[in-house]
Every structure is written in structure tokens, then in C-alpha cells.
Design a protein around this motif. Structure first.
Motif, PDB file in Angstrom:
ATOM      1  N   ALA A  23      24.667   7.525 -17.757  1.00 29.88           N
ATOM      2  CA  ALA A  23      26.076   7.788 -17.493  1.00 29.88           C
ATOM      3  C   ALA A  23      26.957   7.221 -18.599  1.00 29.88           C
ATOM      4  O   ALA A  23      27.919   7.860 -19.050  1.00 29.88           O
ATOM      5  N   LEU A  24      26.648   5.999 -19.081  1.00 29.98           N
ATOM      6  CA  LEU A  24      27.412   5.402 -20.176  1.00 29.98           C
ATOM      7  C   LEU A  24      27.256   6.214 -21.461  1.00 29.98           C
ATOM      8  O   LEU A  24      28.215   6.433 -22.214  1.00 29.98           O
ATOM      9  N   LEU A  25      26.016   6.680 -21.693  1.00 29.51           N
ATOM     10  CA  LEU A  25      25.768   7.477 -22.892  1.00 29.51           C
ATOM     11  C   LEU A  25      26.553   8.786 -22.849  1.00 29.51           C
ATOM     12  O   LEU A  25      27.140   9.221 -23.852  1.00 29.51           O
ATOM     13  N   GLU A  26      26.575   9.413 -21.672  1.00 24.43           N
ATOM     14  CA  GLU A  26      27.312  10.655 -21.541  1.00 24.43           C
ATOM     15  C   GLU A  26      28.814  10.436 -21.739  1.00 24.43           C
ATOM     16  O   GLU A  26      29.512  11.263 -22.336  1.00 24.43           O
ATOM     17  N   GLU A  27      29.317   9.312 -21.262  1.00 24.95           N
ATOM     18  CA  GLU A  27      30.741   9.010 -21.442  1.00 24.95           C
ATOM     19  C   GLU A  27      31.074   8.838 -22.922  1.00 24.95           C
ATOM     20  O   GLU A  27      32.068   9.358 -23.430  1.00 24.95           O
ATOM     21  N   ARG A  28      30.211   8.100 -23.659  1.00 28.45           N
ATOM     22  CA  ARG A  28      30.435   7.922 -25.108  1.00 28.45           C
ATOM     23  C   ARG A  28      30.321   9.259 -25.842  1.00 28.45           C
ATOM     24  O   ARG A  28      31.085   9.547 -26.777  1.00 28.45           O
ATOM     25  N   LYS A  29      29.385  10.071 -25.404  1.00 24.70           N
ATOM     26  CA  LYS A  29      29.193  11.357 -26.071  1.00 24.70           C
ATOM     27  C   LYS A  29      30.428  12.233 -25.888  1.00 24.70           C
ATOM     28  O   LYS A  29      30.888  12.896 -26.827  1.00 24.70           O
ATOM     29  N   ARG A  30      30.985  12.254 -24.690  1.00 24.66           N
ATOM     30  CA  ARG A  30      32.183  13.059 -24.465  1.00 24.66           C
ATOM     31  C   ARG A  30      33.366  12.535 -25.273  1.00 24.66           C
ATOM     32  O   ARG A  30      34.156  13.307 -25.823  1.00 24.66           O
ATOM     33  N   LYS A  31      33.485  11.221 -25.391  1.00 17.86           N
ATOM     34  CA  LYS A  31      34.588  10.625 -26.136  1.00 17.86           C
ATOM     35  C   LYS A  31      34.506  10.972 -27.620  1.00 17.86           C
ATOM     36  O   LYS A  31      35.492  11.403 -28.243  1.00 17.86           O
ATOM     37  N   LEU A  32      33.337  10.810 -28.197  1.00 17.61           N
ATOM     38  CA  LEU A  32      33.175  11.100 -29.627  1.00 17.61           C
ATOM     39  C   LEU A  32      33.275  12.597 -29.906  1.00 17.61           C
ATOM     40  O   LEU A  32      33.785  13.013 -30.954  1.00 17.61           O
ATOM     41  N   ALA A  33      32.791  13.412 -28.973  1.00 12.29           N
ATOM     42  CA  ALA A  33      32.893  14.859 -29.171  1.00 12.29           C
ATOM     43  C   ALA A  33      34.348  15.294 -29.131  1.00 12.29           C
ATOM     44  O   ALA A  33      34.759  16.200 -29.873  1.00 12.29           O
ATOM     45  N   GLY A  74       0.806  -1.218   0.000  1.00  6.84           N
ATOM     46  CA  GLY A  74       0.000   0.000   0.000  1.00  6.84           C
ATOM     47  C   GLY A  74       0.834   1.260   0.000  1.00  6.84           C
ATOM     48  O   GLY A  74       0.390   2.307  -0.474  1.00  6.84           O
ATOM     49  N   ASN A  75       2.060   1.181   0.513  1.00  8.93           N
ATOM     50  CA  ASN A  75       2.926   2.361   0.557  1.00  8.93           C
ATOM     51  C   ASN A  75       4.366   1.865   0.429  1.00  8.93           C
ATOM     52  O   ASN A  75       4.891   1.222   1.334  1.00  8.93           O
ATOM     53  N   VAL A  76       5.026   2.170  -0.717  1.00 12.10           N
ATOM     54  CA  VAL A  76       6.383   1.684  -0.973  1.00 12.10           C
ATOM     55  C   VAL A  76       7.225   2.844  -1.520  1.00 12.10           C
ATOM     56  O   VAL A  76       6.704   3.834  -2.034  1.00 12.10           O
ATOM     57  N   ARG A  77       8.534   2.677  -1.347  1.00 10.69           N
ATOM     58  CA  ARG A  77       9.488   3.601  -1.968  1.00 10.69           C
ATOM     59  C   ARG A  77      10.365   2.784  -2.912  1.00 10.69           C
ATOM     60  O   ARG A  77      10.996   1.813  -2.493  1.00 10.69           O
ATOM     61  N   VAL A  78      10.426   3.190  -4.160  1.00  9.31           N
ATOM     62  CA  VAL A  78      11.139   2.422  -5.200  1.00  9.31           C
ATOM     63  C   VAL A  78      12.204   3.318  -5.818  1.00  9.31           C
ATOM     64  O   VAL A  78      11.922   4.449  -6.207  1.00  9.31           O
ATOM     65  N   ARG A  79      13.429   2.791  -5.882  1.00  7.61           N
ATOM     66  CA  ARG A  79      14.537   3.518  -6.527  1.00  7.61           C
ATOM     67  C   ARG A  79      14.763   2.929  -7.916  1.00  7.61           C
ATOM     68  O   ARG A  79      14.909   1.709  -8.069  1.00  7.61           O
ATOM     69  N   GLY A  80      14.817   3.765  -8.940  1.00  7.44           N
ATOM     70  CA  GLY A  80      15.010   3.267 -10.297  1.00  7.44           C
ATOM     71  C   GLY A  80      15.265   4.415 -11.280  1.00  7.44           C
ATOM     72  O   GLY A  80      15.210   5.609 -10.946  1.00  7.44           O
ATOM     73  N   GLU A  81      15.542   4.038 -12.513  1.00  8.05           N
ATOM     74  CA  GLU A  81      15.853   5.005 -13.585  1.00  8.05           C
ATOM     75  C   GLU A  81      14.628   5.193 -14.462  1.00  8.05           C
ATOM     76  O   GLU A  81      13.979   4.213 -14.860  1.00  8.05           O
TER      77      GLU A  81
END
Length: 521
Positions: free
Chosen positions: A118-128, A33-40
Motif C-alpha cells: 500500500a505504501l509503495l502504491e501511494e509513492r508510485k501514484r505520487k511520483l507518477a 497441527g492445524n492453524v490459520r495465519v494472516r500475513g503478507e
């Protein structure tokens, strides 16, 4: 029919689907009835037209559907974003219509960026950093491509939307390279398709596209993750064919969108960017044609007016040709008079020339004397040269010994022999030329001689004194005449009945007109 049905042998109660779904709904709501969920956050597209928001919460092993009702959205302290890691507070419930469970969120708290983001941002910085996103690398799209290559799923609505839009705007040839647009292998398949289109020969059996469209419909970050593949981004960047990226909706961004030459918000928008509207082009061409025609007409009118203005300032052809025509007429009159005068002069000079055998004999004698004189002078010059050479040879022989003297005498003798041969040749050639001229003069003498005229049947008339009689009026009655024929002379006496022509008065010479030009010759 009931006789053939087997009888049930269990005591379990029978439930309907609605009863089971309702029981599960109550159980889940009572237990959670009342939960806290951590996710993306995944698959977030903003609030629906109804005001509610639907998305998912996920981690590296599982995902759960989430919903934020319209009333709750207005109370949230921040707006959800795709890929954001959050802590959601709410209750679990089920949706009987699809047998799914979901969390109804009452409150959201940010917990940081998710692992995929985070992985996407890392790839974006590398290619940029490598410069793959630089604007200088972007190529201009062809204004009117002949062939377009589309890389997408062959069964989705994307390819139908693209073909339909291209057909409406500007029908042309479309090549489809079928790939998976979702899953672990989607990135590698799309990269292979881009490389395959670039490997086609320009004059091969399959036409090489002028433009590529990489397209896919909307989806969550996980659904579009194949288009964030680093190998795919490098393949699009290395493509020699311009690429349009049409992955997801307008709010979706992938690495392919950043590397591609042009990003389209939707697959339909990619088709609109790729080809112009044929009707607009035809209207533009018609407008330009009309403007060009009007411009040419106005230009011709201006040129025509300028020509007319210049023509009015120029003199007429009669005025331009009046003076040359007068000069030509005067030259024509002078030419005719000059021809007459020149003819008369030539006739007088010809009449003054008297050819006779004595004249020819005199010229032949003069030619013989000239020839004999030249031969004598040549022999005298040769003898003088021989004496000089002999004298020089003797002086030289006195200065040197016997052996060089003999050798030089031999050389001098050879030179003298050569000179003797040359003198003989020159003398022979000179005599041949003189002999030819003598022969020609003899032929001319025979041609002009009166003897050849007598041979043709004419007779030479002379009086008693041997004077040549040229006219009948000079012959008196009973005068003795001599008729000389080719084979002899016959004496005759002129009779009284002979007819004599009346003497005609000589025409008076024409007076020369003062101011006239003389002969032109």
C-alpha cells in the motif's frame, strides 16, 4: 589421557542433534497441527522447477517461512503474488536441516494488499502525478560509452557478472561506487552515489561516467525496499547521466525501475544493454567498408564509361586547334612583314630629319618669342585687372563713407599685394621652366653639332666651292680640298694614286606583295 578429563557430575541425559530436532518437530506439529495465519506474501518467485513454491508470510514485527507443495499448488483457487495479504491454512513444522520452522500451506485465501504494498502504491501514484515516469523524460543511452559507473555492493556476484559481461562484449573502463544494497541506509547511499557520479568534472582526475548502472541481485520485497525510496527515485530522475536500473530479477519491480531511463531484467542484461558487441561492430564496419569500396568502384566505372562516351562525341585536339593554328601562322607572317615595313618607314622619317645649328637657333628664337609674348600678355592682363579693381574701388568709395572706404582700400591693397606676389611667383616659375628648356635645347645642339664630332678626331671635307664632299668617287684628280679640323682648316690636293671604290648599283625597291598587311605601328 582419560586421567586428565574432568568427570561429569550431572544426571541429565545426553541427546544428539538429530534427537533434539526430531523432538522439536514432533512437539511443534502436535501443538500446531492445524492453524490459520494472516500475513503478507514476501519473496515470492513463482513455483520452483520442482513445482513447489517457497516464500514468507510477514507482518510489521515478524515473519515465518512458508511452503506450498506441488500437489497443493494445483488445487489453489488463485495464484499468490508478491505483497498480497493472505490467510494461510496449514500446519507448522520444522526443517531439521537448518533448524527453522515453517508452515506447510494447504489452502490460501486473499485478505487484501499488504502495508508495504500500500505504501509503495501511494509513492508510485505520487511520483507518477509529478511526471517522473513519463516517457518524454527518458534519455537515450550512449551507443558506445567510454566509462560506465556501477552502483552496487563490491562483495556480491552482481559486480563480477557485470564486469565479466562487459569484458566479453566490449572492454572499457568501469568505475564502482560501493554501497549497501539492503538495509535501512541502502536507499540514501544509492542516492548519494548517483549524485556523486553526476558531480564529477568532465576533465577531472576521475573520469566522469557516460552511463550509470544501479544493480542488485534478487530478493524479497523487504530486501529490495531501499530501492523504493522516494529520495532515490528523485535522484535518479534528476541525474544528467543516463541510468540503467538492474534491481532484482525480471519479476521484481521497484520505483527505481520506473524512474530510470532503461530497465534491465538482470544485472547481466544491464551490461548487455550498456555496451555493444565489439566483434559485431567490427564485422559491421568490415561489411560497410566492403560495400563502400564496391560502391566507389562501381561509381568510378560509371563515371569512366560516361567520360569515354563524352570523349567519343567531342572533336579531336587537332580539329579544335586547326583553325586557330592557321590564324596564328598568318598573323606571324603578317607581323614579320609589318615589322620590316615599319622599320623602313621609321628609317625614312629619321633620314628626312636634318638637325643643324641653324634649326636649333630657329627653335630657340621661336621659344624666346613665345616666352616674351606670354610675359607681355601676363603683364598686360595684370595691369588691366588692376585698372578694373581700381575702378570698382573708386565706384564703391563714392557710395560709402570715409571709414569703410579706408578699410576697404586696405583690404584691396592687401589683395593687390597678394596678387602681385602670386604674379611674381608665376612669372618666376615660368621663366625657370623656359630657362630649363633652353638649357636642354642648347645641350642637344652641342651634342648634335659637327663641332663635337670634329673634337673626337674626325675632319670635314669640302671642295673649292665649299660643298661638302661625302664620297671618294666625287673627288677628281688634282682637286683642291679643304680639311676642317677642330682647331682649324688645312688645304690639300687629291693625288692620282688615290684608290676609289667602284660605284655599286642601287638596289631596286622591293615590289609590294598584293594583299599583304601594312605596318602594325
Amino acid at each position: 589421557m582419560s586421567d586428565f578429563l574432568p568427570e561429569s557430575k550431572t544426571n541429565a541425559a545426553e541427546y544428539t542433534v538429530s534427537e533434539i530436532s526430531g523432538a522439536l518437530k514432533r512437539t511443534v506439529e502436535d501443538a500446531f497441527g492445524n492453524v490459520r495465519v494472516r500475513g503478507e506474501i514476501s519473496g515470492y518467485r513463482g513455483p520452483h522447477s520442482s513445482g513447489h513454491a517457497y516464500f514468507s508470510l510477514k507482518d510489521d514485527r515478524a515473519r515465518i517461512e512458508a511452503v506450498v507443495w506441488k500437489g497443493t499448488m494445483g488445487r489453489l483457487k488463485f495464484r499468490p503474488e508478491e505483497g498480497m495479504e493472505v490467510i494461510a491454512t496449514g500446519k507448522l513444522t520444522t526443517y531439521p536441516g537448518s533448524s527453522k520452522y515453517q508452515i506447510v500451506i494447504d489452502n490460501l485465501e486473499p485478505a487484501g494488499a499488504g502495508a508495504l504494498m500500500a505504501l509503495l502504491e501511494e509513492r508510485k501514484r505520487k511520483l507518477a502525478a509529478e511526471g517522473l515516469f513519463d516517457a518524454e523524460r527518458k534519455r537515450r543511452l550512449p551507443f558506445m560509452p567510454m566509462v560506465i559507473g556501477v552502483i552496487t555492493s563490491p562483495t556480491g556476484a552482481v559486480i563480477r557478472d557485470i564486469i565479466h559481461r562487459i569484458k566479453d562484449r566490449f572492454p572499457l573502463h568501469v568505475l564502482l561506487w560501493p554501497v549497501r544494497v539492503q538495509g535501512d541506509t541502502s536507499g540514501a547511499e544509492v542516492a548519494a552515489a548517483v549524485a556523486g557520479f553526476n558531480a564529477l568534472a568532465a576533465d577531472g582526475a576521475i573520469m566522469r561516467p557516460d552511463l550509470l548502472i544501479v544493480a542488485r541481485g534478487g530478493g524479497s520485497l523487504e530486501d529490495l525496499w531501499g530501492f523504493n525510496d522516494e529520495a532515490l527515485a528523485r535522484a535518479v530522475s534528476a541525474s544528467s547521466i543516463p541510468v540503467i536500473s538492474a534491481v532484482g530479477h525480471e519479476t521484481d519491480w521497484t520505483l527505481v525501475d520506473l524512474v530510470a531511463d532503461v530497465r534491465a531484467p538482470t544485472p547481466t542484461g544491464a551490461a548487455e544493454i550498456a555496451v555493444p558487441v565489439k566483434a559485431d561492430l567490427e564485422a559491421t564496419l568490415a561489411n560497410l567498408g566492403a560495400r563502400l569500396k564496391g560502391c566507389m568502384s562501381r561509381n568510378f566505372d560509371r563515371k569512366r564509361q560516361a567520360l569515354r562516351a563524352a570523349a567519343r562525341a567531342l572533336p579531336s585536339p587537332d580539329q579544335l586547334l586547326a583553325l586557330p593554328r592557321r590564324h596564328f601562322d598568318e598573323a606571324t607572317s603578317r607581323l614579320s612583314r609589318a615589322l620590316i615595313v615599319s622599320t623602313e618607314r621609321k628609317r625614312a622619317r629619321l633620314s628626312a630629319i636634318r638637325l643643324s645649328p641653324a634649326t636649333l637657333d630657329r627653335r630657340l628664337a621661336e621659344t624666346r618669342r613665345t616666352t616674351d609674348r606670354d610675359i607681355a600678355r601676363a603683364y598686360a592682363a595684370l595691369r588691366a585687372m588692376l585698372r578694373e579693381r581700381r575702378t570698382r574701388l573708386d565706384r564703391t568709395a563714392q557710395r560709402i563713407g570715409p571709414e569703410p572706404l579706408v578699410r576697404r582700400q586696405k583690404l584691396a591693397g592687401d589683395g593687390l599685394a597678394a596678387l602681385q606676389r602670386r604674379m611674381d611667383q608665376v612669372t618666376k616659375i615660368r621663366l625657370e621652366r623656359l630657362r630649363g628648356r633652353l638649357t636642354q635645347a642648347e645641350r642637344l645642339m652641342l651634342t648634335l653639332s659637327h663641332q663635337s664630332i670634329l673634337e673626337r678626331g674626325f675632319a670635314l671635307v669640302t671642295n673649292e666651292e665649299g660643298v661638302l664632299v661625302k664620297r671618294a668617287a666625287e673627288v677628281a684628280t688634282d682637286a683642291a680640298l679643304s680639311l676642317t679640323f677642330a682647331d682649324g682648316t688645312v688645304g690639300v690636293v687629291a693625288g692620282e694614286g688615290a684608290t676609289r671604290p667602284k660605284p655599286q648599283p642601287k638596289p631596286a625597291p622591293k615590289a609590294k606583295v598584293p594583299g599583304t598587311q601594312g605596318s602594325l605601328f
